[in-house]
Motif scaffolding. Sequence first.
Motif, PDB file in Angstrom:
ATOM      1  N   LEU A  90      25.225  38.760   5.159  1.00  0.00           N
ATOM      2  CA  LEU A  90      26.437  37.954   5.016  1.00  0.00           C
ATOM      3  C   LEU A  90      26.434  37.206   3.693  1.00  0.00           C
ATOM      4  O   LEU A  90      27.464  37.141   3.004  1.00  0.00           O
ATOM      5  N   LEU A  91      25.305  36.660   3.316  1.00  0.00           N
ATOM      6  CA  LEU A  91      25.208  35.944   2.047  1.00  0.00           C
ATOM      7  C   LEU A  91      25.494  36.871   0.878  1.00  0.00           C
ATOM      8  O   LEU A  91      26.240  36.512  -0.051  1.00  0.00           O
ATOM      9  N   LEU A  92      24.948  38.083   0.916  1.00  0.00           N
ATOM     10  CA  LEU A  92      25.190  39.040  -0.164  1.00  0.00           C
ATOM     11  C   LEU A  92      26.664  39.449  -0.220  1.00  0.00           C
ATOM     12  O   LEU A  92      27.230  39.612  -1.306  1.00  0.00           O
ATOM     13  N   GLU A  93      27.291  39.589   0.933  1.00  0.00           N
ATOM     14  CA  GLU A  93      28.720  39.928   0.948  1.00  0.00           C
ATOM     15  C   GLU A  93      29.537  38.819   0.300  1.00  0.00           C
ATOM     16  O   GLU A  93      30.490  39.084  -0.446  1.00  0.00           O
ATOM     17  N   CYS A  94      29.171  37.576   0.579  1.00  0.00           N
ATOM     18  CA  CYS A  94      29.864  36.443  -0.037  1.00  0.00           C
ATOM     19  C   CYS A  94      29.745  36.495  -1.557  1.00  0.00           C
ATOM     20  O   CYS A  94      30.712  36.264  -2.286  1.00  0.00           O
ATOM     21  N   ARG A  95      28.552  36.809  -2.041  1.00  0.00           N
ATOM     22  CA  ARG A  95      28.325  36.850  -3.477  1.00  0.00           C
ATOM     23  C   ARG A  95      29.109  37.976  -4.139  1.00  0.00           C
ATOM     24  O   ARG A  95      29.722  37.785  -5.186  1.00  0.00           O
ATOM     25  N   LEU A 111      10.358  20.662  -1.101  1.00  0.00           N
ATOM     26  CA  LEU A 111      10.059  21.714  -0.142  1.00  0.00           C
ATOM     27  C   LEU A 111      11.090  22.832  -0.184  1.00  0.00           C
ATOM     28  O   LEU A 111      10.756  24.012  -0.128  1.00  0.00           O
ATOM     29  N   ALA A 112      12.359  22.449  -0.255  1.00  0.00           N
ATOM     30  CA  ALA A 112      13.429  23.444  -0.230  1.00  0.00           C
ATOM     31  C   ALA A 112      13.300  24.437  -1.371  1.00  0.00           C
ATOM     32  O   ALA A 112      13.581  25.634  -1.203  1.00  0.00           O
ATOM     33  N   ASP A 113      12.871  23.965  -2.533  1.00  0.00           N
ATOM     34  CA  ASP A 113      12.765  24.859  -3.688  1.00  0.00           C
ATOM     35  C   ASP A 113      11.755  25.982  -3.464  1.00  0.00           C
ATOM     36  O   ASP A 113      11.867  27.051  -4.078  1.00  0.00           O
ATOM     37  N   VAL A 114      10.764  25.750  -2.603  1.00  0.00           N
ATOM     38  CA  VAL A 114       9.811  26.821  -2.298  1.00  0.00           C
ATOM     39  C   VAL A 114      10.549  27.969  -1.607  1.00  0.00           C
ATOM     40  O   VAL A 114      10.399  29.140  -1.967  1.00  0.00           O
ATOM     41  N   ILE A 115      11.375  27.634  -0.612  1.00  0.00           N
ATOM     42  CA  ILE A 115      12.131  28.654   0.115  1.00  0.00           C
ATOM     43  C   ILE A 115      13.234  29.239  -0.753  1.00  0.00           C
ATOM     44  O   ILE A 115      13.453  30.459  -0.768  1.00  0.00           O
ATOM     45  N   GLY A 120      15.937  33.578  -3.403  1.00  0.00           N
ATOM     46  CA  GLY A 120      16.694  33.861  -4.615  1.00  0.00           C
ATOM     47  C   GLY A 120      17.726  32.795  -4.932  1.00  0.00           C
ATOM     48  O   GLY A 120      18.787  32.770  -4.296  1.00  0.00           O
ATOM     49  N   PRO A 121      17.441  31.895  -5.859  1.00  0.00           N
ATOM     50  CA  PRO A 121      18.392  30.830  -6.204  1.00  0.00           C
ATOM     51  C   PRO A 121      19.708  31.361  -6.752  1.00  0.00           C
ATOM     52  O   PRO A 121      20.737  30.683  -6.658  1.00  0.00           O
ATOM     53  N   GLU A 122      19.685  32.574  -7.293  1.00  0.00           N
ATOM     54  CA  GLU A 122      20.912  33.158  -7.847  1.00  0.00           C
ATOM     55  C   GLU A 122      21.933  33.495  -6.770  1.00  0.00           C
ATOM     56  O   GLU A 122      23.101  33.792  -7.070  1.00  0.00           O
ATOM     57  N   LYS A 123      21.515  33.429  -5.513  1.00  0.00           N
ATOM     58  CA  LYS A 123      22.434  33.743  -4.410  1.00  0.00           C
ATOM     59  C   LYS A 123      23.371  32.586  -4.080  1.00  0.00           C
ATOM     60  O   LYS A 123      24.261  32.719  -3.232  1.00  0.00           O
ATOM     61  N   PHE A 124      23.191  31.442  -4.729  1.00  0.00           N
ATOM     62  CA  PHE A 124      24.001  30.257  -4.436  1.00  0.00           C
ATOM     63  C   PHE A 124      24.610  29.696  -5.724  1.00  0.00           C
ATOM     64  O   PHE A 124      23.967  29.696  -6.770  1.00  0.00           O
ATOM     65  N   ASP A 125      25.842  29.198  -5.600  1.00  0.00           N
ATOM     66  CA  ASP A 125      26.453  28.504  -6.733  1.00  0.00           C
ATOM     67  C   ASP A 125      25.818  27.130  -6.908  1.00  0.00           C
ATOM     68  O   ASP A 125      25.738  26.620  -8.024  1.00  0.00           O
ATOM     69  N   LEU A 126      25.377  26.542  -5.814  1.00  0.00           N
ATOM     70  CA  LEU A 126      24.669  25.270  -5.890  1.00  0.00           C
ATOM     71  C   LEU A 126      23.873  25.068  -4.612  1.00  0.00           C
ATOM     72  O   LEU A 126      24.125  25.694  -3.590  1.00  0.00           O
ATOM     73  N   THR A 127      22.907  24.173  -4.693  1.00  0.00           N
ATOM     74  CA  THR A 127      22.107  23.807  -3.531  1.00  0.00           C
ATOM     75  C   THR A 127      22.039  22.289  -3.450  1.00  0.00           C
ATOM     76  O   THR A 127      21.890  21.615  -4.473  1.00  0.00           O
ATOM     77  N   ILE A 128      22.169  21.756  -2.243  1.00  0.00           N
ATOM     78  CA  ILE A 128      22.098  20.315  -2.020  1.00  0.00           C
ATOM     79  C   ILE A 128      21.015  20.055  -0.984  1.00  0.00           C
ATOM     80  O   ILE A 128      21.033  20.645   0.102  1.00  0.00           O
ATOM     81  N   CYS A 129      20.073  19.180  -1.324  1.00  0.00           N
ATOM     82  CA  CYS A 129      18.935  18.901  -0.449  1.00  0.00           C
ATOM     83  C   CYS A 129      19.027  17.496   0.142  1.00  0.00           C
ATOM     84  O   CYS A 129      19.808  16.659  -0.308  1.00  0.00           O
ATOM     85  N   GLY A 130      18.211  17.259   1.166  1.00  0.00           N
ATOM     86  CA  GLY A 130      18.312  16.023   1.916  1.00  0.00           C
ATOM     87  C   GLY A 130      18.057  14.756   1.129  1.00  0.00           C
ATOM     88  O   GLY A 130      18.590  13.693   1.475  1.00  0.00           O
TER      89      GLY A 130
END
Length: 210
Positions: A90-95, A111-115, A120-130
Amino acid sequence: MLFDMDGTLVDSERVWDTGIEELAVLLGGALDPAVRARMVGTNEDASVVMLLESLGIPLIEAPHRQTWLRTRMKELFAQGVDWKPGARELLLECRVAGVPTALVTSTPRELADVIIGLVGPEKFDLTICGDEVEQRKPDPEPYLAAATKLGVDIERCVVLEDSVSGVGSGLASGAVTLAIPSEVELPIDLDVPRLDTLEGIDLAYLRALG
């Protein structure tokens, strides 16, 4: 599209089980399954406090134990995590479709950056952590912040979540919210569409939810 991470995109809650169980043993106790269930959807700080309270250990020890748990979780995550069924597709389809996509997690950046590095960080336009918002889930701030940074109307976003706190955050933000319960069942009276898995779920299905 706004994705939760733990338990929604990746099967990392089981990894958390290992780390928290190890900490409980280190503290001379055992992890109560009911206490663990309350931890799902929170963060390691809250989880450590719940664990200490359940074991009758003074909360003054919390900072030291939080540091231990974070270090251990980085080691465990570095060994790899599995995708939840259907999540990667589903994530790849979105991209491919050019749908603005964010990862929104209660897990701290360290921690999140490890996962994120594994999936693959390129799969997201942005990431927001706690640790990058004032109020964590179930407050709506994390998802509202993601929509604002993506430049999209929150009411046109779909939030994918597995936990009570995450679903609450998504609903409170005004986004269309879909629940895929993972480690803990959601209350029956929680008014949200839910699936057993993301397998076979595509953009056409998600667009129909709105």
